[in-house]
Each structure stands twice: as C-alpha cells, then as structure tokens.
Design a protein around this motif. Structure first.
Motif, PDB file in Angstrom:
ATOM      1  N   GLU A 104      26.087 -36.175  40.144  1.00 25.76           N
ATOM      2  CA  GLU A 104      25.826 -37.615  40.248  1.00 25.76           C
ATOM      3  C   GLU A 104      27.123 -38.427  40.133  1.00 25.76           C
ATOM      4  O   GLU A 104      27.342 -39.392  40.860  1.00 25.76           O
ATOM      5  CB  GLU A 104      24.832 -38.062  39.160  1.00 25.76           C
ATOM      6  CG  GLU A 104      23.442 -37.508  39.325  1.00 25.76           C
ATOM      7  CD  GLU A 104      23.282 -36.058  38.838  1.00 25.76           C
ATOM      8  OE1 GLU A 104      24.133 -35.576  38.046  1.00 25.76           O
ATOM      9  OE2 GLU A 104      22.326 -35.412  39.272  1.00 25.76           O
TER      10      GLU A 104
ATOM     11  N   GLU B  19      29.118 -37.939  43.350  1.00 22.47           N
ATOM     12  CA  GLU B  19      28.547 -38.726  44.445  1.00 22.47           C
ATOM     13  C   GLU B  19      28.868 -40.203  44.272  1.00 22.47           C
ATOM     14  O   GLU B  19      29.225 -40.890  45.229  1.00 22.47           O
ATOM     15  CB  GLU B  19      27.034 -38.523  44.512  1.00 22.47           C
ATOM     16  CG  GLU B  19      26.394 -39.225  45.684  1.00 22.47           C
ATOM     17  CD  GLU B  19      24.911 -38.952  45.803  1.00 22.47           C
ATOM     18  OE1 GLU B  19      24.303 -39.533  46.718  1.00 22.47           O
ATOM     19  OE2 GLU B  19      24.362 -38.169  45.004  1.00 22.47           O
ATOM     20  N   SER B  20      28.788 -40.686  43.059  1.00 21.99           N
ATOM     21  CA  SER B  20      29.104 -42.085  42.786  1.00 21.99           C
ATOM     22  C   SER B  20      30.562 -42.393  43.123  1.00 21.99           C
ATOM     23  O   SER B  20      30.865 -43.415  43.749  1.00 21.99           O
ATOM     24  CB  SER B  20      28.825 -42.394  41.312  1.00 21.99           C
ATOM     25  OG  SER B  20      29.277 -43.678  40.980  1.00 21.99           O
TER      26      SER B  20
ATOM     27  N   LEU C 115      32.483 -40.799  45.241  1.00 21.07           N
ATOM     28  CA  LEU C 115      32.635 -40.765  46.698  1.00 21.07           C
ATOM     29  C   LEU C 115      32.150 -42.062  47.326  1.00 21.07           C
ATOM     30  O   LEU C 115      32.818 -42.639  48.191  1.00 21.07           O
ATOM     31  CB  LEU C 115      31.869 -39.578  47.283  1.00 21.07           C
ATOM     32  CG  LEU C 115      32.542 -38.225  47.168  1.00 21.07           C
ATOM     33  CD1 LEU C 115      31.602 -37.125  47.632  1.00 21.07           C
ATOM     34  CD2 LEU C 115      33.827 -38.189  47.966  1.00 21.07           C
ATOM     35  N   LYS C 116      30.974 -42.529  46.905  1.00 17.77           N
ATOM     36  CA  LYS C 116      30.421 -43.758  47.489  1.00 17.77           C
ATOM     37  C   LYS C 116      31.304 -44.967  47.210  1.00 17.77           C
ATOM     38  O   LYS C 116      31.411 -45.865  48.034  1.00 17.77           O
ATOM     39  CB  LYS C 116      29.013 -43.995  46.957  1.00 17.77           C
ATOM     40  CG  LYS C 116      27.995 -43.057  47.571  1.00 17.77           C
ATOM     41  CD  LYS C 116      26.594 -43.316  47.059  1.00 17.77           C
ATOM     42  CE  LYS C 116      25.602 -42.384  47.727  1.00 17.77           C
ATOM     43  NZ  LYS C 116      24.237 -42.589  47.241  1.00 17.77           N
ATOM     44  N   GLN C 117      31.974 -44.980  46.034  1.00 18.21           N
ATOM     45  CA  GLN C 117      32.838 -46.103  45.680  1.00 18.21           C
ATOM     46  C   GLN C 117      34.170 -46.072  46.436  1.00 18.21           C
ATOM     47  O   GLN C 117      34.775 -47.117  46.674  1.00 18.21           O
ATOM     48  CB  GLN C 117      33.141 -46.088  44.180  1.00 18.21           C
ATOM     49  CG  GLN C 117      31.962 -46.403  43.305  1.00 18.21           C
ATOM     50  CD  GLN C 117      32.292 -46.183  41.829  1.00 18.21           C
ATOM     51  OE1 GLN C 117      33.453 -46.131  41.452  1.00 18.21           O
ATOM     52  NE2 GLN C 117      31.256 -46.040  41.013  1.00 18.21           N
ATOM     53  N   ASN C 118      34.629 -44.886  46.805  1.00 18.43           N
ATOM     54  CA  ASN C 118      35.994 -44.747  47.323  1.00 18.43           C
ATOM     55  C   ASN C 118      36.125 -44.264  48.754  1.00 18.43           C
ATOM     56  O   ASN C 118      37.224 -44.268  49.302  1.00 18.43           O
ATOM     57  CB  ASN C 118      36.788 -43.807  46.410  1.00 18.43           C
ATOM     58  CG  ASN C 118      36.923 -44.382  45.019  1.00 18.43           C
ATOM     59  OD1 ASN C 118      37.595 -45.372  44.830  1.00 18.43           O
ATOM     60  ND2 ASN C 118      36.263 -43.783  44.048  1.00 18.43           N
TER      61      ASN C 118
ATOM     62  N   ASN D  86      34.520 -44.462  52.740  1.00 17.46           N
ATOM     63  CA  ASN D  86      33.576 -45.081  53.673  1.00 17.46           C
ATOM     64  C   ASN D  86      32.646 -44.027  54.251  1.00 17.46           C
ATOM     65  O   ASN D  86      33.070 -42.912  54.546  1.00 17.46           O
ATOM     66  CB  ASN D  86      34.325 -45.772  54.812  1.00 17.46           C
ATOM     67  CG  ASN D  86      35.131 -46.957  54.319  1.00 17.46           C
ATOM     68  OD1 ASN D  86      34.755 -47.613  53.351  1.00 17.46           O
ATOM     69  ND2 ASN D  86      36.244 -47.232  54.981  1.00 17.46           N
ATOM     70  N   ALA D  87      31.407 -44.386  54.438  1.00 17.19           N
ATOM     71  CA  ALA D  87      30.427 -43.463  55.006  1.00 17.19           C
ATOM     72  C   ALA D  87      30.794 -43.147  56.452  1.00 17.19           C
ATOM     73  O   ALA D  87      31.256 -44.009  57.194  1.00 17.19           O
ATOM     74  CB  ALA D  87      29.029 -44.066  54.947  1.00 17.19           C
ATOM     75  N   CYS D  88      30.588 -41.909  56.843  1.00 15.31           N
ATOM     76  CA  CYS D  88      30.848 -41.480  58.215  1.00 15.31           C
ATOM     77  C   CYS D  88      29.700 -41.942  59.099  1.00 15.31           C
ATOM     78  O   CYS D  88      28.543 -41.620  58.855  1.00 15.31           O
ATOM     79  CB  CYS D  88      30.985 -39.960  58.269  1.00 15.31           C
ATOM     80  SG  CYS D  88      31.275 -39.346  59.934  1.00 15.31           S
ATOM     81  N   LYS D  89      30.039 -42.686  60.126  1.00 22.44           N
ATOM     82  CA  LYS D  89      29.004 -43.200  61.018  1.00 22.44           C
ATOM     83  C   LYS D  89      28.956 -42.438  62.337  1.00 22.44           C
ATOM     84  O   LYS D  89      28.119 -42.694  63.170  1.00 22.44           O
ATOM     85  CB  LYS D  89      29.235 -44.682  61.262  1.00 22.44           C
ATOM     86  CG  LYS D  89      29.056 -45.496  59.997  1.00 22.44           C
ATOM     87  CD  LYS D  89      29.258 -46.969  60.233  1.00 22.44           C
ATOM     88  CE  LYS D  89      28.906 -47.699  58.965  1.00 22.44           C
ATOM     89  NZ  LYS D  89      29.928 -48.404  58.317  1.00 22.44           N
TER      90      LYS D  89
END
Length: 107
Positions: free
Chosen positions: A59, A62-63, A65-68, A70-73
């Motif tokens: 957890e 994952e947190s 990663l989400k903070q640092n 950008n999501a792969c689109k």
C-alpha cells in the motif's frame, strides 16, 4: 551468450577480454557459466537486500508511485518475431554509434 550469437551471425568476432576469475566469500569461481550465474544472482538480489530494512508495504509503495509517477495512458502489444528478423535488425545498426560505457558492443 546472446552477443556471441549476434557477433557470429553478423560476422563480427572479437577476442574475448572478459572476467576470468571471480572471488566470492573467499571462493574462486572460474567457469564462465558459474561467473555469469554469480553475477546474475548478485544483481537480481540487490533490490531485496537493499529494501529488507525498509518499513514498507504494498500500500505504501502504491501510494508513493501514485504521488510521484504519472499514470501511463498508452497501450502496446507484443507480436511474435523470429531469429532472422532479429539478425536483420542488428545488421542495420550503426556500429560506430552503438556503445555502452564507452565500449563498442558489436565490434
């Protein structure tokens, strides 16, 4: 092993100047296969050995990663290829510009 095949197939053979002996825990390793396996184990275990002392969880990871990050689109797919296609692509490489750590890879 892979570079040996590539060099043989592209006609680029070079004298070997690799590791002839590796000493781990006062034990001498001279076999090419054992040296390769020892290096593989070392580098494969670095993430585990360096993170053992960290207080973490999936957890938390994952947190972070989400903070640092950008999501792969984008999306991509793989397609099957054969050895001939790989050889053909390697033959098109510009050897003068193919370097790693300042050492030519395909010469």
């Amino acid at each position: 092993m892979t570079w040996n095949i590539i060099n043989a197939e592209t006609g680029r053979v070079k004298d070997r100047n690799g590791v002839s002996e590796l000493i781990i825990d006062n034990y001498s390793i001279k076999s090419d296969q054992k040296v390769a396996k020892a290096l593989e184990n070392h580098f494969a275990n670095i993430p585990l050995s360096t993170t053992k002392t960290l207080i973490s969880s999936p957890e938390v990871a994952e947190s972070l990663l989400k903070q640092n990050v950008n999501a792969c689109k984008g999306y991509f797919t793989f397609r099957p290829i054969d050895a001939n296609e790989i050889i053909k692509i390697f033959k098109t490489l510009d050897i003068k510009n193919t370097t790693a750590l300042g050492v030519s890879l395909l010469k």
